[in-house]
Design a protein around this motif. Structure first.
Motif, PDB file in Angstrom:
ATOM      1  N   GLY A   1      37.878  29.040  61.158  1.00  0.00           N
ATOM      2  CA  GLY A   1      38.104  28.600  59.772  1.00  0.00           C
ATOM      3  C   GLY A   1      38.789  27.250  59.644  1.00  0.00           C
ATOM      4  O   GLY A   1      39.011  26.776  58.527  1.00  0.00           O
TER       5      GLY A   1
ATOM      6  N   GLY B   1      33.510  26.147  59.560  1.00  0.00           N
ATOM      7  CA  GLY B   1      34.407  27.174  59.031  1.00  0.00           C
ATOM      8  C   GLY B   1      35.342  26.648  57.945  1.00  0.00           C
ATOM      9  O   GLY B   1      35.537  27.276  56.901  1.00  0.00           O
TER      10      GLY B   1
ATOM     11  N   ARG C   1      43.755  30.086  65.964  1.00  0.00           N
ATOM     12  CA  ARG C   1      44.902  30.430  66.826  1.00  0.00           C
ATOM     13  C   ARG C   1      46.213  30.161  66.120  1.00  0.00           C
ATOM     14  O   ARG C   1      47.232  30.733  66.457  1.00  0.00           O
TER      15      ARG C   1
ATOM     16  N   ASP D   1      40.372  34.123  73.471  1.00  0.00           N
ATOM     17  CA  ASP D   1      40.845  34.416  74.837  1.00  0.00           C
ATOM     18  C   ASP D   1      41.909  35.502  74.874  1.00  0.00           C
ATOM     19  O   ASP D   1      42.400  35.847  75.942  1.00  0.00           O
TER      20      ASP D   1
ATOM     21  N   ASP E   1      30.718  27.150  72.271  1.00  0.00           N
ATOM     22  CA  ASP E   1      29.284  27.237  72.008  1.00  0.00           C
ATOM     23  C   ASP E   1      28.793  28.587  72.508  1.00  0.00           C
ATOM     24  O   ASP E   1      29.263  29.083  73.545  1.00  0.00           O
TER      25      ASP E   1
ATOM     26  N   LEU F   1      27.019  32.139  63.004  1.00  0.00           N
ATOM     27  CA  LEU F   1      26.474  30.791  63.162  1.00  0.00           C
ATOM     28  C   LEU F   1      25.885  30.684  64.563  1.00  0.00           C
ATOM     29  O   LEU F   1      26.582  30.906  65.558  1.00  0.00           O
TER      30      LEU F   1
HETATM   31  N1  LIG Z   1      27.804  21.070  66.864  1.00  0.00           N
HETATM   32  C1  LIG Z   1      26.529  21.321  66.752  1.00  0.00           C
HETATM   33  O1  LIG Z   1      25.707  20.415  66.644  1.00  0.00           O
HETATM   34  C2  LIG Z   1      26.047  22.758  66.725  1.00  0.00           C
HETATM   35  C3  LIG Z   1      24.691  23.002  66.484  1.00  0.00           C
HETATM   36  C4  LIG Z   1      24.242  24.346  66.404  1.00  0.00           C
HETATM   37  C5  LIG Z   1      25.149  25.382  66.584  1.00  0.00           C
HETATM   38  N2  LIG Z   1      26.462  25.105  66.828  1.00  0.00           N
HETATM   39  C6  LIG Z   1      27.387  26.224  67.028  1.00  0.00           C
HETATM   40  O2  LIG Z   1      28.496  26.069  66.192  1.00  0.00           O
HETATM   41  C7  LIG Z   1      29.578  26.832  66.727  1.00  0.00           C
HETATM   42  C8  LIG Z   1      30.848  26.084  66.469  1.00  0.00           C
HETATM   43  O3  LIG Z   1      31.018  25.989  65.084  1.00  0.00           O
HETATM   44  P1  LIG Z   1      31.793  24.793  64.410  1.00  0.00           P
HETATM   45  O4  LIG Z   1      31.205  23.508  64.915  1.00  0.00           O
HETATM   46  O5  LIG Z   1      31.857  25.062  62.967  1.00  0.00           O
HETATM   47  O6  LIG Z   1      33.230  24.957  65.029  1.00  0.00           O
HETATM   48  P2  LIG Z   1      34.074  23.882  65.855  1.00  0.00           P
HETATM   49  O7  LIG Z   1      34.458  22.774  64.968  1.00  0.00           O
HETATM   50  O8  LIG Z   1      33.375  23.575  67.145  1.00  0.00           O
HETATM   51  O9  LIG Z   1      35.242  24.823  66.285  1.00  0.00           O
HETATM   52  C9  LIG Z   1      36.557  24.626  66.079  1.00  0.00           C
HETATM   53  C10 LIG Z   1      37.136  25.987  65.631  1.00  0.00           C
HETATM   54  O10 LIG Z   1      37.225  26.841  66.765  1.00  0.00           O
HETATM   55  C11 LIG Z   1      38.542  27.339  66.811  1.00  0.00           C
HETATM   56  N3  LIG Z   1      38.922  27.624  68.197  1.00  0.00           N
HETATM   57  C12 LIG Z   1      38.932  26.788  69.262  1.00  0.00           C
HETATM   58  N4  LIG Z   1      39.319  27.468  70.361  1.00  0.00           N
HETATM   59  C13 LIG Z   1      39.546  28.753  69.967  1.00  0.00           C
HETATM   60  C14 LIG Z   1      39.974  29.935  70.633  1.00  0.00           C
HETATM   61  N5  LIG Z   1      40.254  29.964  71.939  1.00  0.00           N
HETATM   62  N6  LIG Z   1      40.107  31.066  69.915  1.00  0.00           N
HETATM   63  C15 LIG Z   1      39.854  31.067  68.579  1.00  0.00           C
HETATM   64  N7  LIG Z   1      39.443  29.998  67.893  1.00  0.00           N
HETATM   65  C16 LIG Z   1      39.295  28.855  68.580  1.00  0.00           C
HETATM   66  C17 LIG Z   1      39.390  26.254  66.182  1.00  0.00           C
HETATM   67  O11 LIG Z   1      40.519  26.863  65.640  1.00  0.00           O
HETATM   68  P3  LIG Z   1      42.019  26.528  66.051  1.00  0.00           P
HETATM   69  O12 LIG Z   1      41.999  25.290  66.922  1.00  0.00           O
HETATM   70  O13 LIG Z   1      42.673  26.319  64.721  1.00  0.00           O
HETATM   71  O14 LIG Z   1      42.467  27.756  66.769  1.00  0.00           O
HETATM   72  C18 LIG Z   1      38.471  25.779  65.068  1.00  0.00           C
HETATM   73  O15 LIG Z   1      38.609  26.593  63.918  1.00  0.00           O
HETATM   74  C19 LIG Z   1      29.278  27.046  68.212  1.00  0.00           C
HETATM   75  O16 LIG Z   1      29.070  28.398  68.487  1.00  0.00           O
HETATM   76  C20 LIG Z   1      27.994  26.269  68.429  1.00  0.00           C
HETATM   77  O17 LIG Z   1      27.127  26.971  69.286  1.00  0.00           O
HETATM   78  C21 LIG Z   1      26.936  23.829  66.884  1.00  0.00           C
END
Ligand SMILES: NC(=O)c1ccc[n+]([C@@H]2O[C@H](COP(=O)([O-])OP(=O)(O)OC[C@H]3O[C@@H](n4cnc5c(N)ncnc54)[C@H](OP(=O)(O)O)[C@@H]3O)[C@@H](O)[C@H]2O)c1
Length: 278
Positions: A10, A15, A34, A43, A65, A93
């Motif tokens: 989020g 998110g 976190r 984790d 990912d 997602l």
């Molecule tokens: N980027 C692309 O082009 C793309 C394309 C297709 C699909 N996707 C999919 O999108 C997803 C990622 O979504 P997004 O891009 O919206 O997120 P993101 O910006 O990559 O993720 C950051 C989020 O993950 C949290 N996070 C990081 N480490 C964590 C941990 N150990 N435990 C819990 N939360 C954790 C962070 O929260 P805190 O740091 O606040 O804990 C933050 O809210 C992936 O599964 C990827 O496969 C991405």
């Protein structure tokens, strides 16, 4: 309104925007992060039960990912726990053209939970909030596969779709493919960012091997290098990813955001003007 919706990730690219979308509708969701209270850490499984307690619907983004080793096991455990705790619906997602992500989708689809899969192509925001930002700031962008056609999608569109399907059960059991409205190459993107941000960006077309070598020289962690190599060699080149879908327009009743629209808006924030000294 009560916090019955959990947004895992989020504070991340999609998110954070899903949280905003819900808040605009008068709903205060629980943020899965976190640093939130209760906290959620992929984790540390003992955090999950507190984050999921009392939740009815959840939006799930996995970090980093769904393709990385361990993701499938985590999605399996989370889905199982969600069911145990009485969660009704999960919006996952996922990534377009990723076999590993499809294995995670299947877990959710077979779980007995109500679900919607939001299957995305590469995000525009990778250029302003993720791994493509640093090269833009340095002014020197060297990438392989510069002519591959990619339907880059805007994270705001993904979030609006995710918030809509979370709240509307007519999307239960569906896979929504979210792509941008056009196919675009890295070369064209660098041109657009140069023009909209008034920067003189140099673009170099390199091989994947040179790109990987460059990341290793910059001491980028091995698991990140592995993921980026995987995304370029398996996801980018997958013909399934080189197609535009109309699902954003179908769900939102408006056209998906173009890369140019995203770039104009992003340039105004000044993020691309913070030039890094090489
Ligand atoms: N980027 C692309 O082009 C793309 C394309 C297709 C699909 N996707 C999919 O999108 C997803 C990622 O979504 P997004 O891009 O919206 O997120 P993101 O910006 O990559 O993720 C950051 C989020 O993950 C949290 N996070 C990081 N480490 C964590 C941990 N150990 N435990 C819990 N939360 C954790 C962070 O929260 P805190 O740091 O606040 O804990 C933050 O809210 C992936 O599964 C990827 O496969 C991405």
């Amino acid at each position: 309104m009560k916090t019955e919706i959990l947004v895992i990730g989020g504070t991340g690219k999609t998110g954070r925007r899903v949280v905003e979308q819900l808040q605009n509708k008068g709903i205060e969701p629980r943020v899965g992060s976190r640093n939130a209270s209760p906290s959620f850490d992929w984790d540390q499984k003992d955090t999950w039960i507190h984050a999921l307690a009392g939740i009815e619907q959840m939006y799930v983004t996995y970090y980093p990912d769904l393709a990385v080793p361990g993701a499938k096991k985590s999605i399996e455990s989370l889905t199982y726990l969600a069911k145990e705790l009485g969660v009704k619906k999960m919006v996952l997602l996922s990534g377009k053209g990723e076999a590993e992500a499809e294995a995670c989708e299947k877990i959710v689809m077979d779980s007995g939970l109500d679900y919607t899969i939001v299957r995305a192509s590469w995000f525009n925001q990778n250029w302003s909030e993720s791994f493509f930002l640093d090269p833009i700031l340095s002014g020197e962008v060297a990438l392989p596969m510069s002519d591959v056609l990619i339907p880059f999608v805007d994270a705001n569109d993904i979030a609006e779709v995710a918030a809509t399907v979370l709240l509307n059960d007519s999307y239960n059991g569906k896979i929504i493919e979210v792509t941008g409205p056009e196919l675009i190459t890295f070369k064209e993107i660098i041109n657009i960012i140069s023009k909209t941000s008034n920067r003189n960006l140099n673009f170099y077309d390199i091989t994947l091997e040179q790109y990987i070598e460059g990341m290793k020289k910059m001491q980028i962690p091995n698991d990140v290098v592995w993921l980026i190599e995987y995304l370029f060699s398996h996801v980018l080149t997958n013909p399934k990813n080189q197609q535009v879908a109309t699902d954003i327009e179908d769900v939102l009743g408006r056209k998906a955001t173009t890369f140019l629209e995203y770039a104009k808006k992003t340039a105004k924030t000044g993020i691309w003007s913070q030039v890094k000294i090489k």
